[in-house]
Design an enzyme around this catalytic site. Structure first.
Site, PDB file in Angstrom:
ATOM      1  N   GLU A  31      41.090 -47.786 -12.094  1.00 22.40           N
ATOM      2  CA  GLU A  31      41.502 -46.686 -12.989  1.00 22.40           C
ATOM      3  C   GLU A  31      42.612 -47.126 -13.932  1.00 22.40           C
ATOM      4  O   GLU A  31      43.652 -47.574 -13.455  1.00 22.40           O
ATOM      5  CB  GLU A  31      41.969 -45.488 -12.155  1.00 22.40           C
ATOM      6  CG  GLU A  31      40.829 -44.880 -11.362  1.00 22.40           C
ATOM      7  CD  GLU A  31      41.213 -43.639 -10.573  1.00 22.40           C
ATOM      8  OE1 GLU A  31      42.401 -43.257 -10.565  1.00 22.40           O
ATOM      9  OE2 GLU A  31      40.321 -43.050  -9.948  1.00 22.40           O
ATOM     10  N   HIS A  36      40.516 -38.699 -13.424  1.00 24.01           N
ATOM     11  CA  HIS A  36      41.289 -38.393 -12.204  1.00 24.01           C
ATOM     12  C   HIS A  36      42.172 -37.148 -12.412  1.00 24.01           C
ATOM     13  O   HIS A  36      43.400 -37.207 -12.314  1.00 24.01           O
ATOM     14  CB  HIS A  36      42.149 -39.607 -11.805  1.00 24.01           C
ATOM     15  CG  HIS A  36      42.556 -39.584 -10.361  1.00 24.01           C
ATOM     16  ND1 HIS A  36      42.676 -40.710  -9.589  1.00 24.01           N
ATOM     17  CD2 HIS A  36      42.886 -38.549  -9.533  1.00 24.01           C
ATOM     18  CE1 HIS A  36      43.059 -40.382  -8.365  1.00 24.01           C
ATOM     19  NE2 HIS A  36      43.189 -39.072  -8.303  1.00 24.01           N
TER      20      HIS A  36
HETATM   21  P1  NAD Z   1      42.350 -34.563   4.405  1.00 26.65           P
HETATM   22  O1  NAD Z   1      43.101 -35.630   5.116  1.00 26.65           O
HETATM   23  O2  NAD Z   1      42.759 -33.144   4.608  1.00 26.65           O
HETATM   24  O3  NAD Z   1      40.799 -34.661   4.781  1.00 26.65           O
HETATM   25  C1  NAD Z   1      40.105 -35.865   4.802  1.00 26.65           C
HETATM   26  C2  NAD Z   1      38.987 -35.743   5.811  1.00 26.65           C
HETATM   27  O4  NAD Z   1      38.210 -36.943   5.746  1.00 26.65           O
HETATM   28  C3  NAD Z   1      39.496 -35.605   7.260  1.00 26.65           C
HETATM   29  O5  NAD Z   1      38.941 -34.466   7.871  1.00 26.65           O
HETATM   30  C4  NAD Z   1      39.007 -36.885   7.922  1.00 26.65           C
HETATM   31  O6  NAD Z   1      38.632 -36.694   9.268  1.00 26.65           O
HETATM   32  C5  NAD Z   1      37.786 -37.231   7.073  1.00 26.65           C
HETATM   33  N1  NAD Z   1      37.382 -38.605   7.210  1.00 26.65           N
HETATM   34  C6  NAD Z   1      38.147 -39.712   7.408  1.00 26.65           C
HETATM   35  N2  NAD Z   1      37.365 -40.801   7.515  1.00 26.65           N
HETATM   36  C7  NAD Z   1      36.089 -40.379   7.385  1.00 26.65           C
HETATM   37  C8  NAD Z   1      34.823 -41.030   7.421  1.00 26.65           C
HETATM   38  N3  NAD Z   1      34.731 -42.340   7.627  1.00 26.65           N
HETATM   39  N4  NAD Z   1      33.714 -40.295   7.232  1.00 26.65           N
HETATM   40  C9  NAD Z   1      33.791 -38.955   7.022  1.00 26.65           C
HETATM   41  N5  NAD Z   1      34.955 -38.277   7.014  1.00 26.65           N
HETATM   42  C10 NAD Z   1      36.086 -38.982   7.179  1.00 26.65           C
HETATM   43  O7  NAD Z   1      42.384 -34.954   2.866  1.00 26.65           O
HETATM   44  P2  NAD Z   1      42.078 -33.996   1.619  1.00 26.65           P
HETATM   45  O8  NAD Z   1      43.346 -33.395   1.141  1.00 26.65           O
HETATM   46  O9  NAD Z   1      40.938 -33.105   1.948  1.00 26.65           O
HETATM   47  O10 NAD Z   1      41.660 -35.110   0.522  1.00 26.65           O
HETATM   48  C11 NAD Z   1      40.368 -35.676   0.527  1.00 26.65           C
HETATM   49  C12 NAD Z   1      40.271 -36.759  -0.545  1.00 26.65           C
HETATM   50  O11 NAD Z   1      40.538 -36.223  -1.838  1.00 26.65           O
HETATM   51  C13 NAD Z   1      41.256 -37.923  -0.388  1.00 26.65           C
HETATM   52  O12 NAD Z   1      40.594 -39.132  -0.724  1.00 26.65           O
HETATM   53  C14 NAD Z   1      42.289 -37.659  -1.441  1.00 26.65           C
HETATM   54  O13 NAD Z   1      42.949 -38.835  -1.823  1.00 26.65           O
HETATM   55  C15 NAD Z   1      41.401 -37.095  -2.539  1.00 26.65           C
HETATM   56  N6  NAD Z   1      42.123 -36.337  -3.573  1.00 26.65           N
HETATM   57  C16 NAD Z   1      41.723 -36.492  -4.868  1.00 26.65           C
HETATM   58  C17 NAD Z   1      42.374 -35.802  -5.878  1.00 26.65           C
HETATM   59  C18 NAD Z   1      41.949 -35.935  -7.302  1.00 26.65           C
HETATM   60  O14 NAD Z   1      42.770 -35.787  -8.188  1.00 26.65           O
HETATM   61  N7  NAD Z   1      40.675 -36.178  -7.581  1.00 26.65           N
HETATM   62  C19 NAD Z   1      43.448 -34.950  -5.563  1.00 26.65           C
HETATM   63  C20 NAD Z   1      43.818 -34.789  -4.231  1.00 26.65           C
HETATM   64  C21 NAD Z   1      43.138 -35.498  -3.239  1.00 26.65           C
END
Ligand code: NAD
Length: 299
Positions: free
Chosen positions: A255, A273
């Protein structure tokens, strides 16, 4: 306590920390090289996704006690290493969940109705009414990979829109919005697949050729989690062949991307993003960052 804010952060957050008696410097555009020379003077680093806090930087900062990541993903910080040195690492896990979930739902509609293409053709003064027969998302199966905060917020909205939701998440025991299934079953049954899991060693390129082969023909994919969880080269080929009818991508392995081929495909919608880029989410991130830093300083 000296605080360095390395990325753009709400001004109210900075004001609150200063009002609490902390010395706060802001260097929103600081480069990694400058950071190496400036950061050693600080006790606290506040970063967003732009600034990486890797081992060499941590080693260069003898006073560092706290790293706060405004946002969710900790993949930009060597968390274990920092903690092994007694440095506390915190993030703001809930602040942006609703914003990312809303973007995901928006993307589902855009993919179902090719809204981005319809809009482009109108701007080119073309009235291609017959080219835009889409699908309803109601009644379709949405497969969520990862059902933490954002996955659940997305599921709640999708169910309200009449979608059937299934999920794969090996680390949760219960999911109130649909059935928990194996990854193979999710890939085979989903009309839409949306990723909501962290990027780790285990999840890097976890959606590759083998996984695409198991998907329905014409599946649509949304990635608002992290780039590089889906193998972008394989996704590119799947979009060209039509195996994947459309993809909506907010995140990329690199990115900004240096190779724009994927983004430029006709059946790809992309954004830079912006999952958490809403006034509401930024306000909540700023408030939580200030709260964490002030509470830490008062300990
Ligand atoms: P979170 O920690 O609440 O949830 C993540 C989930 O993924 C957990 O339940 C975990 O058990 C699960 N997980 C972990 N490894 C896994 C696997 N191998 N297979 C399936 N599930 C698995 O996190 P969140 O707040 O829900 O965030 C999720 C994603 O979104 C993260 O990658 C975060 O960085 C991303 N995010 C992106 C933006 C954006 O601007 N696009 C903003 C915020 C978060």
């Amino acid at each position: 306590m000296n605080v360095l804010v390395c990325d753009k952060t709400e001004k109210e957050c900075i004001e609150q920390m200063r009002a609490a008696g902390l010395t706060v410097d802001t260097r929103f555009e600081i480069t990694p090289e400058e950071l190496m020379t400036v950061a050693p003077a600080y006790d606290v680093l506040v970063v967003r996704s732009r600034t990486k806090v890797r081992q060499p930087l941590i080693d260069a900062c003898p006073n560092l006690k706290l790293i706060v990541r405004g946002g969710v993903g900790l993949d930009t910080i060597d968390v274990e290493y920092a903690r092994s040195k007694g440095i506390e690492v915190r993030n703001t896990p809930l602040a942006s969940s609703d914003s990312v979930a809303e973007l995901t739902i928006g993307y589902l509609f855009m993919l179902a109705r090719s809204l981005y293409k319809a809009s482009e053709t109108m701007k080119a003064e073309k009235w291609e009414k017959k080219a835009f027969e889409g699908d309803e998302i109601g009644g379709k199966t949405l497969g969520l990979i990862g059902v933490g905060n954002i996955g659940k917020a997305t599921a709640r909205r999708a169910v309200a829109l009449g979608m059937k939701v299934i999920a794969y998440d090996p680390y949760v025991q219960a999911f109130e919005y649909g059935q928990l299934v194996s990854l193979d079953d999710l890939l085979a049954q989903s009309d839409y697949i949306s990723l909501h899991l962290p990027k780790t060693k285990e999840t890097t390129n976890m959606i590759g050729a083998e996984q695409f082969a198991r998907m329905k023909n014409g599946v649509r994919i949304v990635n608002c989690a992290r780039g590089g969880i889906i193998d972008e080269n394989v996704l590119y080929e799947a979009l060209i062949s039509g195996k994947v009818a459309g993809a909506a991508l907010d995140v990329f392995a690199e990115e900004p991307p240096t190779d724009w081929r994927l983004v430029k495909l006709d059946n790809v919608i992309a954004s830079p993003h912006i999952g958490a880029a809403t006034k509401e989410a930024q306000g909540r991130v700023g408030a939580e960052v200030a709260e964490i830093v002030i509470a830490f300083a008062r300990k």
